[in-house]
Design a protein around this motif. Structure first.
Motif, PDB file in Angstrom:
ATOM      1  N   SER A 101       0.724  -1.374   0.274  1.00  0.00           N
ATOM      2  CA  SER A 101      -0.190  -0.131  -0.190  1.00  0.00           C
ATOM      3  C   SER A 101       0.716   1.015  -0.615  1.00  0.00           C
ATOM      4  O   SER A 101       1.704   1.234   0.593  1.00  0.00           O
ATOM      5  CB  SER A 101      -0.738   0.376   1.197  1.00  0.00           C
ATOM      6  N   TYR A 102       0.211   2.071  -0.957  1.00  0.00           N
ATOM      7  CA  TYR A 102       1.616   3.351  -0.822  1.00  0.00           C
ATOM      8  C   TYR A 102       1.251   4.477   0.478  1.00  0.00           C
ATOM      9  O   TYR A 102       1.511   5.486   0.622  1.00  0.00           O
ATOM     10  CB  TYR A 102       1.259   4.300  -1.796  1.00  0.00           C
ATOM     11  N   GLU A 103       0.426   3.971   1.194  1.00  0.00           N
ATOM     12  CA  GLU A 103      -0.063   4.702   2.880  1.00  0.00           C
ATOM     13  C   GLU A 103      -0.782   4.205   3.398  1.00  0.00           C
ATOM     14  O   GLU A 103      -1.675   3.240   3.748  1.00  0.00           O
ATOM     15  CB  GLU A 103      -0.303   6.062   2.364  1.00  0.00           C
ATOM     16  N   GLN A 104      -0.541   4.155   4.850  1.00  0.00           N
ATOM     17  CA  GLN A 104      -1.054   3.266   5.829  1.00  0.00           C
ATOM     18  C   GLN A 104      -2.167   4.019   7.101  1.00  0.00           C
ATOM     19  O   GLN A 104      -0.711   5.113   7.522  1.00  0.00           O
ATOM     20  CB  GLN A 104      -0.168   2.384   6.088  1.00  0.00           C
ATOM     21  N   LEU A 105      -3.068   5.162   6.835  1.00  0.00           N
ATOM     22  CA  LEU A 105      -3.527   5.777   7.262  1.00  0.00           C
ATOM     23  C   LEU A 105      -3.930   5.258   9.457  1.00  0.00           C
ATOM     24  O   LEU A 105      -4.617   4.912   8.913  1.00  0.00           O
ATOM     25  CB  LEU A 105      -5.032   6.388   6.927  1.00  0.00           C
ATOM     26  N   THR A 106      -3.737   6.020  10.061  1.00  0.00           N
ATOM     27  CA  THR A 106      -4.073   5.292  11.859  1.00  0.00           C
ATOM     28  C   THR A 106      -5.293   6.766  12.096  1.00  0.00           C
ATOM     29  O   THR A 106      -5.614   7.894  11.889  1.00  0.00           O
ATOM     30  CB  THR A 106      -3.314   5.062  12.590  1.00  0.00           C
ATOM     31  N   ASN A 107      -6.022   5.920  12.314  1.00  0.00           N
ATOM     32  CA  ASN A 107      -7.291   6.645  12.976  1.00  0.00           C
ATOM     33  C   ASN A 107      -7.227   6.452  14.575  1.00  0.00           C
ATOM     34  O   ASN A 107      -6.969   5.699  15.082  1.00  0.00           O
ATOM     35  CB  ASN A 107      -8.673   6.104  12.471  1.00  0.00           C
ATOM     36  N   SER A 108      -7.210   7.255  15.320  1.00  0.00           N
ATOM     37  CA  SER A 108      -7.476   7.179  16.353  1.00  0.00           C
ATOM     38  C   SER A 108      -8.272   7.918  17.581  1.00  0.00           C
ATOM     39  O   SER A 108      -8.557   9.172  16.982  1.00  0.00           O
ATOM     40  CB  SER A 108      -5.830   7.749  17.535  1.00  0.00           C
ATOM     41  N   ILE A 109      -8.391   7.857  18.871  1.00  0.00           N
ATOM     42  CA  ILE A 109      -8.958   8.508  19.756  1.00  0.00           C
ATOM     43  C   ILE A 109      -8.597   9.623  20.592  1.00  0.00           C
ATOM     44  O   ILE A 109      -7.887   9.280  20.735  1.00  0.00           O
ATOM     45  CB  ILE A 109     -10.057   7.446  20.888  1.00  0.00           C
ATOM     46  N   PHE A 110      -8.838  10.978  20.339  1.00  0.00           N
ATOM     47  CA  PHE A 110      -8.291  11.579  21.132  1.00  0.00           C
ATOM     48  C   PHE A 110      -9.315  11.923  22.019  1.00  0.00           C
ATOM     49  O   PHE A 110     -11.261  12.145  22.329  1.00  0.00           O
ATOM     50  CB  PHE A 110      -8.388  13.024  20.013  1.00  0.00           C
ATOM     51  N   VAL A 111      -8.714  12.887  23.705  1.00  0.00           N
ATOM     52  CA  VAL A 111      -9.584  13.218  24.482  1.00  0.00           C
ATOM     53  C   VAL A 111      -9.732  14.221  25.449  1.00  0.00           C
ATOM     54  O   VAL A 111      -8.184  14.603  25.291  1.00  0.00           O
ATOM     55  CB  VAL A 111     -10.456  12.401  25.457  1.00  0.00           C
ATOM     56  N   LEU A 112     -10.047  15.380  25.917  1.00  0.00           N
ATOM     57  CA  LEU A 112      -9.350  15.889  27.099  1.00  0.00           C
ATOM     58  C   LEU A 112      -8.640  15.520  28.088  1.00  0.00           C
ATOM     59  O   LEU A 112      -8.474  14.349  28.528  1.00  0.00           O
ATOM     60  CB  LEU A 112     -10.825  16.644  27.792  1.00  0.00           C
ATOM     61  N   ARG A 113      -7.482  16.311  28.287  1.00  0.00           N
ATOM     62  CA  ARG A 113      -6.371  15.676  28.862  1.00  0.00           C
ATOM     63  C   ARG A 113      -7.247  14.479  29.886  1.00  0.00           C
ATOM     64  O   ARG A 113      -6.620  14.191  30.849  1.00  0.00           O
ATOM     65  CB  ARG A 113      -5.608  16.680  29.198  1.00  0.00           C
ATOM     66  N   LYS A 114      -7.668  15.869  30.660  1.00  0.00           N
ATOM     67  CA  LYS A 114      -8.816  14.931  32.116  1.00  0.00           C
ATOM     68  C   LYS A 114      -8.985  14.076  31.665  1.00  0.00           C
ATOM     69  O   LYS A 114      -9.440  13.776  33.086  1.00  0.00           O
ATOM     70  CB  LYS A 114      -9.519  16.292  32.812  1.00  0.00           C
ATOM     71  N   ASP A 115      -9.224  13.948  30.817  1.00  0.00           N
ATOM     72  CA  ASP A 115      -9.782  12.318  30.668  1.00  0.00           C
ATOM     73  C   ASP A 115      -9.073  11.316  30.303  1.00  0.00           C
ATOM     74  O   ASP A 115      -9.938  10.096  29.506  1.00  0.00           O
ATOM     75  CB  ASP A 115     -11.233  12.532  29.953  1.00  0.00           C
ATOM     76  N   GLN A 116      -7.773  11.407  30.095  1.00  0.00           N
ATOM     77  CA  GLN A 116      -7.411  10.587  29.026  1.00  0.00           C
ATOM     78  C   GLN A 116      -6.931   9.178  29.659  1.00  0.00           C
ATOM     79  O   GLN A 116      -6.499   8.142  29.140  1.00  0.00           O
ATOM     80  CB  GLN A 116      -5.672  11.395  29.539  1.00  0.00           C
ATOM     81  N   ASN A 117      -7.472   9.180  31.119  1.00  0.00           N
ATOM     82  CA  ASN A 117      -6.905   7.272  31.646  1.00  0.00           C
ATOM     83  C   ASN A 117      -8.274   7.427  32.527  1.00  0.00           C
ATOM     84  O   ASN A 117      -8.457   6.122  32.696  1.00  0.00           O
ATOM     85  CB  ASN A 117      -6.303   7.691  32.382  1.00  0.00           C
ATOM     86  N   LYS A 118      -9.890   7.694  31.596  1.00  0.00           N
ATOM     87  CA  LYS A 118     -11.004   7.611  32.011  1.00  0.00           C
ATOM     88  C   LYS A 118     -11.188   6.013  30.937  1.00  0.00           C
ATOM     89  O   LYS A 118     -12.042   5.630  31.837  1.00  0.00           O
ATOM     90  CB  LYS A 118     -11.842   8.839  31.752  1.00  0.00           C
ATOM     91  N   PHE A 119     -11.181   6.332  29.729  1.00  0.00           N
ATOM     92  CA  PHE A 119     -11.500   5.185  29.345  1.00  0.00           C
ATOM     93  C   PHE A 119     -10.376   4.217  29.137  1.00  0.00           C
ATOM     94  O   PHE A 119      -9.624   4.685  27.835  1.00  0.00           O
ATOM     95  CB  PHE A 119     -12.359   5.806  27.914  1.00  0.00           C
ATOM     96  N   LYS A 120     -10.787   2.538  30.038  1.00  0.00           N
ATOM     97  CA  LYS A 120      -9.327   1.620  29.051  1.00  0.00           C
ATOM     98  C   LYS A 120     -10.295   0.935  28.301  1.00  0.00           C
ATOM     99  O   LYS A 120      -9.218   0.086  27.466  1.00  0.00           O
ATOM    100  CB  LYS A 120      -9.467   0.962  30.508  1.00  0.00           C
TER     101      LYS A 120
END
Length: 246
Positions: A101-120
């Motif tokens: 493949s000529y490119e590999q695109l990664t989709n990630s989940i972004f959250v507010l910093r205060k919630d960084q460890n809220k979702f496991k």
């Protein structure tokens, strides 16, 4: 039939007939023939096509037509390649995927910093809302089945705005582009990657028509793609395009 609609269909038919008539001429001129959507002229896909044509010492002929029209011309060998396809997106014997493949695109989940460890895990988003691009019904169905709500947003700026205003609890977007945008906005300390694996990884391929006169140059085209990946050329094209359009 509405007169404008009739004229539009007639115009499209004439374009396709013209492509067929020009195909032998384009081949004689050693041209790489492809197509992009009319609304995306000079967009990312066209820039990738220019790169491939340059590396193969071919002139480039671009036809601005719709996706479905493109498929028909690719099957007939009236255009040579299409870019931006996911593997198995067109499960037909009329084409071949050029790998890697000529490119590999990664989709990630972004959250507010205060919630960084809220979702496991993704399951922790039950009864929460995520902003995402509404282009994959299977993904949306999976999220709905686990009790996660979603808000459709076509553009990254919309997603960031929804998150900063508390309308959603997270956003999903291409990782590298999002990180650059957040830094531009001075929000890279406020909005961060969730402590989760990537949401999805998508490989984009070039597909070559088996009816194309360039089928004899398949190995050379594969080598161009390999070199572009190793040298980071496709990544640079994407990032430069992003800089120019934002």
């Amino acid at each position: 039939m509405d007169r404008n609609k009739y004229l539009n269909l007639k115009f499209r038919s004439l374009i396709i007939l013209l492509l067929v008539a020009m195909s032998s001429f384009a081949t004689a001129q050693e041209a790489l023939r492809s197509s992009v959507s009319p609304e995306f002229r000079n967009g990312l896909q066209e820039k990738i096509l220019r790169y491939i044509a340059d590396k193969m010492d071919l002139s480039l002929t671009i036809y601005p037509i719709t996706y479905m029209e493109r498929i028909g011309l690719l099957r007939a060998g009236k255009i040579d390649i299409m870019v931006g396809l996911k593997e198995h997106e067109l499960p037909r014997n009329d084409f071949i995927y050029l790998k890697p493949s000529y490119e590999q695109l990664t989709n990630s989940i972004f959250v507010l910093r205060k919630d960084q460890n809220k979702f496991k895990s993704l399951a922790d988003f039950k009864n929460h809302t995520i902003a995402l691009t509404d282009d994959n019904s299977a993904v949306i169905s999976d999220l709905n089945n686990q009790g996660t709500k979603h808000l459709s947003a076509s553009y990254l700026a919309q997603k960031i705005d929804l998150l900063t205003r508390g309308r959603v609890d997270a956003l999903i977007h291409f990782t590298q582009v999002t990180e650059i945008k957040l830094k531009e906005l001075g929000l890279d300390s406020d909005i961060v990657l969730a402590n989760l694996p990537p949401f999805s990884v998508r490989d984009h391929y070039i597909r070559l028509s088996l009816q194309s006169p360039l089928i004899s140059k398949k190995e050379k085209m594969i080598q161009v793609i390999k070199n572009g990946v190793v040298n980071g050329d496709f990544k640079r094209i994407r990032m430069q395009h992003y800089i120019e359009t934002h």
